[in-house]
Write a protein that holds these residues in place. Structure first.
Motif, PDB file in Angstrom:
ATOM      1  N   GLY A 127      -2.522   1.431   5.406  1.00  0.00           N
ATOM      2  CA  GLY A 127      -2.386   2.115   4.128  1.00  0.00           C
ATOM      3  C   GLY A 127      -3.533   1.923   3.154  1.00  0.00           C
ATOM      4  O   GLY A 127      -3.465   2.387   2.017  1.00  0.00           O
ATOM      5  N   HIS A 128      -4.609   1.247   3.564  1.00  0.00           N
ATOM      6  CA  HIS A 128      -5.766   1.078   2.678  1.00  0.00           C
ATOM      7  C   HIS A 128      -6.511   2.406   2.595  1.00  0.00           C
ATOM      8  O   HIS A 128      -6.664   3.108   3.592  1.00  0.00           O
ATOM      9  CB  HIS A 128      -6.708  -0.005   3.212  1.00  0.00           C
ATOM     10  CG  HIS A 128      -6.028  -1.309   3.427  1.00  0.00           C
ATOM     11  ND1 HIS A 128      -5.537  -2.081   2.397  1.00  0.00           N
ATOM     12  CD2 HIS A 128      -5.719  -1.976   4.565  1.00  0.00           C
ATOM     13  CE1 HIS A 128      -4.978  -3.169   2.882  1.00  0.00           C
ATOM     14  NE2 HIS A 128      -5.060  -3.132   4.202  1.00  0.00           N
ATOM     15  N   GLN A 129      -6.954   2.742   1.398  1.00  0.00           N
ATOM     16  CA  GLN A 129      -7.595   4.030   1.182  1.00  0.00           C
ATOM     17  C   GLN A 129      -9.112   3.920   1.306  1.00  0.00           C
ATOM     18  O   GLN A 129      -9.734   3.032   0.730  1.00  0.00           O
ATOM     19  CB  GLN A 129      -7.229   4.582  -0.206  1.00  0.00           C
ATOM     20  CG  GLN A 129      -7.665   6.014  -0.396  1.00  0.00           C
ATOM     21  CD  GLN A 129      -6.987   6.647  -1.591  1.00  0.00           C
ATOM     22  OE1 GLN A 129      -5.842   6.333  -1.907  1.00  0.00           O
ATOM     23  NE2 GLN A 129      -7.691   7.534  -2.259  1.00  0.00           N
ATOM     24  N   TRP A 130      -9.691   4.842   2.070  1.00  0.00           N
ATOM     25  CA  TRP A 130     -11.121   4.895   2.340  1.00  0.00           C
ATOM     26  C   TRP A 130     -11.632   6.294   2.020  1.00  0.00           C
ATOM     27  O   TRP A 130     -10.886   7.271   2.088  1.00  0.00           O
ATOM     28  CB  TRP A 130     -11.390   4.648   3.826  1.00  0.00           C
ATOM     29  CG  TRP A 130     -11.036   3.285   4.299  1.00  0.00           C
ATOM     30  CD1 TRP A 130      -9.776   2.789   4.542  1.00  0.00           C
ATOM     31  CD2 TRP A 130     -11.936   2.223   4.578  1.00  0.00           C
ATOM     32  NE1 TRP A 130      -9.857   1.492   4.960  1.00  0.00           N
ATOM     33  CE2 TRP A 130     -11.169   1.119   5.007  1.00  0.00           C
ATOM     34  CE3 TRP A 130     -13.329   2.101   4.533  1.00  0.00           C
ATOM     35  CZ2 TRP A 130     -11.743  -0.094   5.374  1.00  0.00           C
ATOM     36  CZ3 TRP A 130     -13.894   0.902   4.905  1.00  0.00           C
ATOM     37  CH2 TRP A 130     -13.109  -0.183   5.309  1.00  0.00           C
ATOM     38  N   VAL A 189      -7.530  -0.982  -3.904  1.00  0.00           N
ATOM     39  CA  VAL A 189      -8.941  -0.623  -3.900  1.00  0.00           C
ATOM     40  C   VAL A 189      -9.107   0.680  -3.118  1.00  0.00           C
ATOM     41  O   VAL A 189      -8.275   1.021  -2.286  1.00  0.00           O
ATOM     42  CB  VAL A 189      -9.790  -1.761  -3.241  1.00  0.00           C
ATOM     43  CG1 VAL A 189      -9.482  -1.905  -1.777  1.00  0.00           C
ATOM     44  CG2 VAL A 189     -11.269  -1.561  -3.473  1.00  0.00           C
ATOM     45  N   ILE A 190     -10.163   1.412  -3.415  1.00  0.00           N
ATOM     46  CA  ILE A 190     -10.589   2.519  -2.566  1.00  0.00           C
ATOM     47  C   ILE A 190     -11.976   2.143  -2.077  1.00  0.00           C
ATOM     48  O   ILE A 190     -12.876   1.892  -2.880  1.00  0.00           O
ATOM     49  CB  ILE A 190     -10.648   3.855  -3.328  1.00  0.00           C
ATOM     50  CG1 ILE A 190      -9.262   4.233  -3.837  1.00  0.00           C
ATOM     51  CG2 ILE A 190     -11.220   4.954  -2.422  1.00  0.00           C
ATOM     52  CD1 ILE A 190      -9.262   5.449  -4.765  1.00  0.00           C
ATOM     53  N   THR A 219       0.807  -1.220   0.000  1.00  0.00           N
ATOM     54  CA  THR A 219       0.000   0.000   0.000  1.00  0.00           C
ATOM     55  C   THR A 219       0.841   1.271   0.000  1.00  0.00           C
ATOM     56  O   THR A 219       0.309   2.352  -0.219  1.00  0.00           O
ATOM     57  CB  THR A 219      -0.967   0.023   1.202  1.00  0.00           C
ATOM     58  OG1 THR A 219      -0.205  -0.086   2.414  1.00  0.00           O
ATOM     59  CG2 THR A 219      -1.977  -1.107   1.101  1.00  0.00           C
ATOM     60  N   GLU A 220       2.151   1.136   0.208  1.00  0.00           N
ATOM     61  CA  GLU A 220       3.038   2.288   0.083  1.00  0.00           C
ATOM     62  C   GLU A 220       3.360   2.582  -1.380  1.00  0.00           C
ATOM     63  O   GLU A 220       3.747   3.689  -1.723  1.00  0.00           O
ATOM     64  CB  GLU A 220       4.334   2.056   0.867  1.00  0.00           C
ATOM     65  CG  GLU A 220       4.144   1.984   2.363  1.00  0.00           C
ATOM     66  CD  GLU A 220       3.681   3.306   2.955  1.00  0.00           C
ATOM     67  OE1 GLU A 220       4.197   4.366   2.544  1.00  0.00           O
ATOM     68  OE2 GLU A 220       2.801   3.272   3.835  1.00  0.00           O
ATOM     69  N   ALA A 221       3.205   1.576  -2.246  1.00  0.00           N
ATOM     70  CA  ALA A 221       3.591   1.714  -3.647  1.00  0.00           C
ATOM     71  C   ALA A 221       2.410   1.723  -4.617  1.00  0.00           C
ATOM     72  O   ALA A 221       2.539   2.206  -5.739  1.00  0.00           O
ATOM     73  CB  ALA A 221       4.540   0.576  -4.028  1.00  0.00           C
ATOM     74  N   LEU A 227     -17.000  14.647  -0.501  1.00  0.00           N
ATOM     75  CA  LEU A 227     -16.235  13.477  -0.087  1.00  0.00           C
ATOM     76  C   LEU A 227     -14.935  13.890   0.562  1.00  0.00           C
ATOM     77  O   LEU A 227     -14.404  14.969   0.333  1.00  0.00           O
ATOM     78  CB  LEU A 227     -15.975  12.534  -1.260  1.00  0.00           C
ATOM     79  CG  LEU A 227     -15.219  13.092  -2.470  1.00  0.00           C
ATOM     80  CD1 LEU A 227     -13.760  12.733  -2.401  1.00  0.00           C
ATOM     81  CD2 LEU A 227     -15.843  12.514  -3.727  1.00  0.00           C
ATOM     82  N   ARG A 228     -14.464  12.985   1.382  1.00  0.00           N
ATOM     83  CA  ARG A 228     -13.190  13.185   2.062  1.00  0.00           C
ATOM     84  C   ARG A 228     -12.617  11.813   2.357  1.00  0.00           C
ATOM     85  O   ARG A 228     -13.343  10.893   2.722  1.00  0.00           O
ATOM     86  CB  ARG A 228     -13.409  13.971   3.350  1.00  0.00           C
ATOM     87  CG  ARG A 228     -12.143  14.447   4.002  1.00  0.00           C
ATOM     88  CD  ARG A 228     -12.446  15.440   5.110  1.00  0.00           C
ATOM     89  NE  ARG A 228     -11.284  15.571   5.967  1.00  0.00           N
ATOM     90  CZ  ARG A 228     -11.336  15.819   7.262  1.00  0.00           C
ATOM     91  NH1 ARG A 228     -12.501  15.980   7.859  1.00  0.00           N
ATOM     92  NH2 ARG A 228     -10.236  15.920   7.952  1.00  0.00           N
ATOM     93  N   GLY A 229     -11.296  11.667   2.201  1.00  0.00           N
ATOM     94  CA  GLY A 229     -10.684  10.362   2.351  1.00  0.00           C
ATOM     95  C   GLY A 229      -9.584  10.308   3.385  1.00  0.00           C
ATOM     96  O   GLY A 229      -9.100  11.322   3.874  1.00  0.00           O
ATOM     97  N   PHE A 230      -9.193   9.071   3.681  1.00  0.00           N
ATOM     98  CA  PHE A 230      -8.092   8.817   4.595  1.00  0.00           C
ATOM     99  C   PHE A 230      -7.487   7.456   4.268  1.00  0.00           C
ATOM    100  O   PHE A 230      -8.071   6.652   3.549  1.00  0.00           O
ATOM    101  CB  PHE A 230      -8.567   8.839   6.063  1.00  0.00           C
ATOM    102  CG  PHE A 230      -9.482   7.708   6.438  1.00  0.00           C
ATOM    103  CD1 PHE A 230      -8.992   6.536   7.001  1.00  0.00           C
ATOM    104  CD2 PHE A 230     -10.847   7.812   6.225  1.00  0.00           C
ATOM    105  CE1 PHE A 230      -9.845   5.498   7.333  1.00  0.00           C
ATOM    106  CE2 PHE A 230     -11.710   6.785   6.566  1.00  0.00           C
ATOM    107  CZ  PHE A 230     -11.206   5.618   7.117  1.00  0.00           C
TER     108      PHE A 230
END
Length: 129
Positions: free
Chosen positions: A119-122, A73-74, A67-69, A111-114
């Motif tokens: 490192g998984h994107q939500w 999925v988001i 997940t660093e590279a 929308l807003r993400g984290f």
């Protein structure tokens, strides 16, 4: 027909990841019999299943994404309001997640993400209007 969603993710530490997701509203922590996975509930139709890396790799028969590279999925989840979007992301950041910038208005959605601890994107999304 109600369709249940199961989000499966590899994590480094089940207990730490479970605590992170409980801090943003997931509930429970039902472990698998072999204790290599843990299921949390967001609501009646959305479950998050966290797996230690070796168990996830065994299920998928593929290497786990770094997940660093790259992104595998988001995960996007609906929120009831703009305020709830911000509250949920703020809670994720307070629990150790990384914010992906300020909220955005995009095509009638806020929308807003984290990124979570692994490192998984939500993203949380509110349909405006």
């Amino acid at each position: 027909m109600a369709i249940t969603t199961f989000i499966n993710l590899p994590v480094r530490d089940l207990a730490t990841a479970a605590e992170f997701f409980r801090s943003i509203g997931f509930t429970g922590a039902q472990p698998s019999p072999d204790r290599t996975s843990l299921m949390l509930d967001l609501n009646d139709t959305t479950q998050l299943i966290l797996h230690i890396a070796s168990a996830f790799a065994e299920h998928t028969q593929l290497a786990i994404t770094d997940t660093e590279a790259s992104r595998e999925v988001i995960v996007g989840l609906a929120a009831e309001s703009r305020e709830q979007v911000d509250e949920l992301v703020d809670r994720a950041v307070a629990a150790g997640g990384n914010a992906l910038g300020p909220g955005q208005d995009v095509g009638g959605r806020y929308l807003r993400g984290f990124r979570d601890l692994d490192g998984h994107q939500w993203s949380f999304v509110h349909q405006v209007g």
